[in-house]
Scaffold this motif. Structure first.
Motif, short mmCIF file in Angstrom:
data_model
loop_
_atom_site.label_atom_id
_atom_site.label_comp_id
_atom_site.label_asym_id
_atom_site.label_seq_id
_atom_site.Cartn_x
_atom_site.Cartn_y
_atom_site.Cartn_z
N ALA A 235 3.13 -1.22 14.64
CA ALA A 235 3.16 0.22 14.92
C ALA A 235 1.79 0.73 15.34
O ALA A 235 1.67 1.55 16.27
N LYS A 236 0.74 0.25 14.69
CA LYS A 236 -0.62 0.65 15.05
C LYS A 236 -0.94 0.29 16.49
O LYS A 236 -1.49 1.11 17.25
N ALA A 237 -0.58 -0.93 16.88
CA ALA A 237 -0.87 -1.37 18.25
C ALA A 237 -0.13 -0.52 19.27
O ALA A 237 -0.67 -0.17 20.31
N ARG A 238 1.11 -0.18 18.98
CA ARG A 238 1.90 0.61 19.94
C ARG A 238 1.38 2.05 20.01
O ARG A 238 1.34 2.65 21.09
N VAL A 239 1.00 2.61 18.88
CA VAL A 239 0.43 3.96 18.90
C VAL A 239 -0.86 3.97 19.72
O VAL A 239 -1.08 4.85 20.56
N ASP A 240 -1.72 2.99 19.49
CA ASP A 240 -3.00 2.93 20.22
C ASP A 240 -2.78 2.74 21.71
O ASP A 240 -3.58 3.21 22.53
N ALA A 241 -1.71 2.03 22.07
CA ALA A 241 -1.42 1.78 23.49
C ALA A 241 -0.66 2.93 24.14
O ALA A 241 -0.40 2.90 25.35
N SER B 222 -5.66 2.15 3.36
CA SER B 222 -6.85 1.36 3.06
C SER B 222 -7.51 0.83 4.32
O SER B 222 -8.72 0.59 4.35
N ARG B 223 -6.73 0.69 5.40
CA ARG B 223 -7.28 0.19 6.67
C ARG B 223 -7.57 1.31 7.66
O ARG B 223 -8.56 1.26 8.38
N TYR B 224 -6.70 2.30 7.72
CA TYR B 224 -6.80 3.28 8.81
C TYR B 224 -6.91 4.74 8.35
O TYR B 224 -6.88 5.65 9.17
N GLY B 225 -7.03 4.98 7.05
CA GLY B 225 -7.19 6.34 6.57
C GLY B 225 -5.87 7.03 6.31
O GLY B 225 -4.79 6.47 6.50
N ARG B 226 -5.95 8.28 5.89
CA ARG B 226 -4.75 9.01 5.45
C ARG B 226 -3.96 9.63 6.59
O ARG B 226 -2.85 10.15 6.37
N ARG B 227 -4.49 9.60 7.80
CA ARG B 227 -3.73 10.16 8.92
C ARG B 227 -2.62 9.18 9.32
O ARG B 227 -2.89 8.05 9.73
N LEU B 228 -1.38 9.64 9.19
CA LEU B 228 -0.22 8.78 9.47
C LEU B 228 0.41 9.17 10.80
O LEU B 228 0.86 10.31 10.97
N PRO B 229 0.48 8.26 11.75
CA PRO B 229 1.20 8.55 12.99
C PRO B 229 2.67 8.83 12.69
O PRO B 229 3.24 8.31 11.71
N LYS B 230 3.31 9.62 13.50
CA LYS B 230 4.70 10.01 13.24
C LYS B 230 5.64 8.81 13.09
O LYS B 230 6.51 8.82 12.20
N ALA C 1 12.25 -0.83 -3.40
CA ALA C 1 11.81 0.55 -3.60
C ALA C 1 10.32 0.71 -3.82
O ALA C 1 9.79 1.82 -3.69
N ASP C 2 9.61 -0.37 -4.16
CA ASP C 2 8.15 -0.24 -4.29
C ASP C 2 7.44 -0.43 -2.96
O ASP C 2 6.23 -0.21 -2.85
N GLU C 3 8.17 -0.81 -1.91
CA GLU C 3 7.52 -1.13 -0.64
C GLU C 3 7.09 0.06 0.20
O GLU C 3 6.11 -0.04 0.94
N PRO C 4 7.76 1.22 0.14
CA PRO C 4 7.16 2.39 0.81
C PRO C 4 5.74 2.68 0.30
O PRO C 4 4.84 3.00 1.08
N GLY C 5 5.54 2.57 -1.01
CA GLY C 5 4.19 2.75 -1.57
C GLY C 5 3.24 1.65 -1.13
O GLY C 5 2.06 1.92 -0.86
N GLU C 6 3.74 0.40 -1.06
CA GLU C 6 2.92 -0.71 -0.55
C GLU C 6 2.48 -0.44 0.88
O GLU C 6 1.32 -0.68 1.24
N ALA C 7 3.40 0.05 1.69
CA ALA C 7 3.09 0.32 3.09
C ALA C 7 2.01 1.40 3.21
O ALA C 7 1.06 1.27 4.00
N LEU C 8 2.14 2.45 2.42
CA LEU C 8 1.12 3.51 2.45
C LEU C 8 -0.23 3.00 1.97
O LEU C 8 -1.28 3.34 2.54
N ALA C 9 -0.22 2.19 0.93
CA ALA C 9 -1.48 1.67 0.41
C ALA C 9 -2.17 0.79 1.46
O ALA C 9 -3.40 0.88 1.63
N TYR C 10 -1.40 -0.04 2.17
CA TYR C 10 -2.00 -0.88 3.20
C TYR C 10 -2.55 -0.02 4.33
O TYR C 10 -3.70 -0.20 4.76
N TRP C 11 -1.75 0.91 4.82
CA TRP C 11 -2.18 1.72 5.98
C TRP C 11 -3.43 2.53 5.65
O TRP C 11 -4.40 2.52 6.41
#
Length: 525
Positions: free
Chosen positions: A108-114, A143-151, A131-141
């Motif tokens: 998703a990051k690559a496609r947003v950047d492109a 920690s790498r790219y900040g709190r701004r979430l692309p749509k 059910a714990d994976e939405p939180g895992e996804a947010l923690a990963y994003w």
């Protein structure tokens, strides 16, 4: 004049999806000529063996994860449909949880950047299955790219939250040990309750109440499990015996961890486990066999556990990697679990084919295979190699099972052998002289299967696959996903597969019938 092509034994050759160069352009980590794969093949082999954030024998966690991200970024832009299919298969069939989440978010990051549109939301939603994976996804994003979430990322996580959040998952996964609680996820992605779940609006409200420790008891008519759970600790204080009532534990959605914590030292551990076992999930049973033995759970209850563990349908639903059963076998002090774990292990290897003719199976036991699969695992790639190699050899009409490293040696295999016992016969074998092992043990077999990390030593006699006539197929089962392999792959009877599960085994019969094998998520031809 002798025929060059139309000879007895000539068979049609299929094409496998994992392809690469036919002339080596690099070196393995041990100095042998190394064959690069195309981008999709390299990503696939890495994805099915990548625990993310873990060092391997030849690559640091940073190097390995960086290579994984770069490959994902390339394919996310050039072929998002292929990547989305791989992510779904990786999570649901190969059971590679973290790798699928990282692949989805980096895609998703690559496609947003492109500036590319579409696919990203689906990638993210497809990767999240617990059910714990939405939180895992947010923690990963974050920690790498900040709190701004692309749509697309925000909507993919919101879709998953609405699909996965319910009363029991909240009790199991919404705990204070998590950096992102259910409430945090809901706030950040603005998830809406699912239209077909009228109770979910109340659930989302309660998630916020829990997050701020307000002690609110939900409406029992709307959220009955959470309502029972909220007052269960008080019931235990007045009547500890309620912990021994399986139906009460289930109705209150009590996890086995919570029940043990509430019991403290007040309850007999054997009776407590016996009350908990009926509501425990498959993985929880598998991981607690040692605890059952230490507590002294009765043989009658143990028989009910073994019936569940060995049930092929429950094995399939559990999606446990085959190595989990070996780990449980080694950890459990009692022999009463052995037969059930043997049956479960064999059921988890349902895609291992029955092959006619004579098969040479070579299992890599070199030093580089000794590294643990992850920091939390007591198993290594050599264990996985022993499982796959032994299971295949035991199903072949005629097989020679060989372990190799610096040297090589046959592994005893008798009719009626236990797979778990065969695995225990393997030894450590030093370096990785794959070529020598093939030369010493190939005796006109109908096929050769090499289970390895492919990091072969240099040999004056050439590469491992060159030791076998072109008319004899050579299948390499790659267990590590390093960049360079020990031989060509794709056509001409030389094929590479990969993974820590058995799914790719079903390609072998296809290729031997001369039919092209597709990527596993693309269906069967």
């Amino acid at each position: 004049m002798c025929a060059k092509f139309n000879r007895a034994g000539t068979r049609p050759s299929g094409q496998s999806p994992i392809t690469g160069e036919h002339t080596p352009s690099g070196r393995t980590h041990e100095g042998a000529p190394g064959f690069a794969r195309d981008t999709k093949s390299e990503l696939f082999l890495l994805a099915v063996a990548n625990m993310v954030g873990e060092n391997t024998f030849y690559e640091s966690a940073g190097e390995r994860d960086g290579r994984f991200r770069n490959l994902v970024h390339q394919i996310a832009v050039t072929d998002p449909e292929w990547l989305t299919g791989m992510i779904g298969w990786l999570r649901n069939e190969a059971n590679m949880r973290t790798a699928s989440v990282v692949a989805a978010l980096e895609g998703a990051k690559a496609r947003v950047d492109a500036g590319a549109h579409g696919h990203s939301r689906q990638m993210v939603d497809t990767a999240l299955r617990r059910a714990d994976e939405p939180g895992e996804a947010l923690a990963y994003w974050t920690s790498r790219y900040g709190r701004r979430l692309p749509k697309p990322v925000k909507r993919g996580i919101a879709d998953a939250a609405a699909r996965l959040y319910d009363e029991r998952s909240m009790l199991k996964y919404d705990t204070a040990t998590k950096g992102y609680r259910f409430s945090d996820v809901l706030n950040l992605v603005h998830a809406s309750p699912a239209a077909d779940r009228p109770w979910q609006e109340a659930l989302f409200v309660h998630a916020h109440e829990r997050r701020h420790d307000r002690g609110t008891v939900p409406d029992p008519d709307v959220l009955p499990v959470l309502a029972r759970n909220a007052v269960f600790a008080e019931r235990v204080e007045s009547d500890p015996g309620v912990l021994l009532a399986p139906e009460e534990l289930k109705a209150a959605g009590l996890t086995w961890e919570s029940a043990l914590s509430l019991a403290g030292g007040r309850m007999d551990k054997a009776r407590l486990w016996e009350a908990l076992i009926p509501s425990m999930g498959y993985m929880a049973l598998l991981r607690n066999l040692r605890n059952f033995d230490r507590a002294g759970v009765s043989d009658e209850v143990a028989e009910r556990v073994t019936a569940r563990l060995s049930d092929p349908e429950q094995v399939a639903r559990s999606r446990q990697l085959p190595m989990r059963f070996l780990s449980a076998y080694r950890a459990a002090p009692s022999l009463r679990w052995g037969h059930a774990l043997e049956k479960a292990l064999k059921a988890s290897l349902g895609n291992v084919p029955e092959l006619g003719g004579r098969t040479l199976v070579l299992v890599d036991r070199s030093g580089s295979m000794q590294g643990r699969l992850s920091a939390r695992s007591d198993l290594n790639r050599a264990d996985a190699a022993a499982i796959f190699g032994s299971a295949l050899a035991m199903r072949c009409a005629g097989a020679d099972l060989v372990e190799f490293g610096t040297g090589s040696a046959p592994v005893a295999l008798e009719r009626g052998d236990s797979l778990l016992r065969v695995i225990e016969r393997f030894q450590w074998m030093g370096g990785t002289d794959t070529t020598r092992a093939v030369r010493e043990h190939f005796r006109g077999h109908d096929r050769v299967v090499i289970v390895t990390d492919e990091q072969a030593h240099h040999s004056r006699d050439g590469g491992p696959t060159e030791q076998v006539p072109e008319s004899v197929p050579v299948y390499t089962w790659n267990l590590a996903g390093y960049r360079y392999g020990h031989g060509p792959s794709g056509v001409g009877g030389r094929y590479t597969f990969g993974g820590l599960g058995d799914a790719a085994f079903r390609m072998i019969p296809l290729l031997e019938r001369g039919r092209d094998a597709r990527w596993p998520w693309e269906g069967r031809p």
